[in-house]
Write an enzyme that holds these catalytic residues in place. Structure first.
Site, PDB file in Angstrom:
ATOM      1  CB  SER A 166      -1.610  -0.571   4.111  1.00 18.73           C
ATOM      2  OG  SER A 166      -2.399  -0.960   3.009  1.00 18.73           O
ATOM      3  CG  ASP A 263      -5.090   5.987   0.977  1.00 14.36           C
ATOM      4  OD1 ASP A 263      -5.738   5.050   0.454  1.00 14.36           O
ATOM      5  OD2 ASP A 263      -4.172   5.800   1.790  1.00 14.36           O
ATOM      6  CG  HIS A 293      -2.807   3.040  -0.009  1.00 13.19           C
ATOM      7  ND1 HIS A 293      -3.448   3.092   1.196  1.00 13.19           N
ATOM      8  CD2 HIS A 293      -2.188   1.838  -0.058  1.00 13.19           C
ATOM      9  CE1 HIS A 293      -3.254   1.968   1.853  1.00 13.19           C
ATOM     10  NE2 HIS A 293      -2.480   1.186   1.105  1.00 13.19           N
TER      11      HIS A 293
END
Length: 325
Positions: A166, A263, A293
Site C-alpha cells: 500500500s 481494490d 484493498h
C-alpha cells in the site's frame, strides 16, 4: 451486481465483522487522520495477539545515516538462516499517515521463516506531521544503512529486495527510483503489494471500488493531501513522491506486483506494471478476483490470503535464493 457481492466470501464475512466493530462505514468513513489511526489500530487489535516463535531472532536497532533524525529498524532472522542471507527490506502500509512495524511483527516473522531471508523493517516518519520527503528519506537512509552494515547484519548486499504494501509500495517504488538515480544501493528485486502510486486518484477503479467499508477514494485523497502538503493538486509533484508520475522506468529491478480486482488502486498498479514492462523491466503481475484493498490484513487466514502469500513467498525465494518452482 453490487460490488459487495463480488468480494471474496471469506473476505466479505470478515469485512462485515470489522464494520460491526468500528461502525458501518469501516475504513471508508474516516473523517480525519487521528480517526484513521484509531481505526487502523482497532483493525490490528482485532487480529489478536501477535505470536513470534521463540527460535526467531527479533531485535530493533537505530542507525544514523544521512537523514535528519536516526532511523529505527526491526530485524527478523530465523536462527536456522545461514550467513550471509538474502534480505527483504520491508516498508509498512497505512496511507503514509498511519501504521507501524509493530502492527506487522508476526507477519514479518512468518515472512522471514517462509523465505529463509533476513527481514529488515523500517519505522518511517508519518504525515502530516512529517510530509514529503520525510518518510522517503527514512526509507532510503535505512536501506543505505542496511547495505553498508551488511556484515554486521549477516546479509548478502547483492541479494536485497524491497517489499512495500500500500503506502509502503509507494515508498518502495520511490526508493527504487532513488537508488537507480543515485547509483545505489543495489536492489535485486522489488515487490509492490496493492501499491499507492498515483496522487491524482482519477482512474476508474478509484471511482468504482470504493465506499463499501474498505479503503475509500476519500481516505486515499486525504492521505495524498497529508503527504504532499501545499503541492497537492499541482504539477510540482516529484516522481519520488508519487511514482506514477515517473516518466523513465528503465533500469529498475525486476518487479512482482499484485492487487485485488476490487481494490481502488487496481488501475494504477496495472498501469505501473505495464509501463515497467514497456521499459524492459521483468514484471510478474497478479490481479486477484474478489480481492479488496487490505483484504489480507482483514482476513489473514482466508483461502485467498493464504494463496496470495504463497505466491509472494515463492517469488521472493526465486528472486533471492535462486529456487525454481
Amino acid at each position: 451486481m453490487d460490488i459487495r457481492e463480488r468480494i471474496d466470501p471469506q473476505l466479505r464475512t470478515r469485512l462485515e465483522q470489522y464494520r460491526q466493530l468500528v461502525g458501518v462505514d469501516g475504513l471508508s468513513g474516516v473523517r480525519d487522520i487521528p480517526e484513521r489511526r484509531r481505526r487502523q489500530a482497532e483493525l490490528t487489535a482485532s487480529r489478536g495477539a501477535q505470536v513470534i516463535p521463540d527460535d526467531d531472532d527479533v531485535h530493533d536497532q537505530v542507525i544514523a545515516h544521512g537523514v535528519a533524525s536516526p532511523v529505527s529498524l526491526w530485524v527478523y532472522r530465523p536462527r536456522a538462516t545461514t550467513r550471509p542471507a538474502p534480505c527483504v527490506y520491508y516498508l509498512h502500509g497505512g496511507g503514509l499517515v498511519a501504521g507501524s512495524v509493530a502492527g506487522d511483527h508476526a507477519r514479518l516473522a512468518r515472512l522471514a521463516r517462509a523465505t529463509g531471508c533476513v527481514v529488515v523493517a523500517v519505522e518511517y516518519r508519518l504525515a502530516p506531521e512529517n510530509p514529503y520527503p520525510a518518510a522517503l528519506d527514512d526509507c532510503y537512509g535505512g536501506l543505505v544503512g542496511v547495505a553498508d552494515g551488511h556484515r554486521e547484519l549477516g546479509i548478502d548486499p547483492d541479494r536485497i529486495a524491497l517489499y512495500g504494501t500500500s503506502a509502503g509500495g509507494c515508498l518502495a517504488a520511490a526508493v527504487a527510483l532513488l537508488a537507480r538515480d543515485r547509483g545505489g544501493p543495489a536492489i535485486a528485486h522489488q515487490m509492490l503489494v496493492s501499491p499507492m502510486l498515483d496522487d491524482l486518484s482519477s482512474t476508474p477503479s478509484t471511482v468504482v471500488n470504493t465506499g463499501f467499508g474498505a479503503w475509500s477514494r476519500e481516505a486515499n485523497i486525504q492521505s495524498w493531501q497529508a503527504w504532499l502538503g501545499q503541492d497537492f493538486g499541482t504539477d510540482r509533484i516529484s516522481p519520488y513522491a508519487a511514482p506514477a508520475r515517473a516518466r523513465d522506468l528503465t533500469d529498475l529491478p525486476p518487479t512482482y506486483l499484485d492487487v485485488g480486482d476490487l481494490d481502488l488502486l487496481r488501475d494504477e498498479a496495472v498501469d505501473f506494471a505495464r509501463r515497467l514492462s514497456w521499459a524492459g523491466v521483468p514484471v510478474e503481475l497478479h490481479v486477484y478476483p474478489g480481492g479488496i484493498h487490505g483484504g489480507e490484513s482483514l482476513a489473514p487466514d482466508a483461502e485467498l490470503s493464504v494463496r496470495i502469500r504463497g505466491y509472494r513467498q515463492d517469488a521472493l525465494r526465486r528472486a533471492l535464493r535462486g529456487e525454481l518452482f
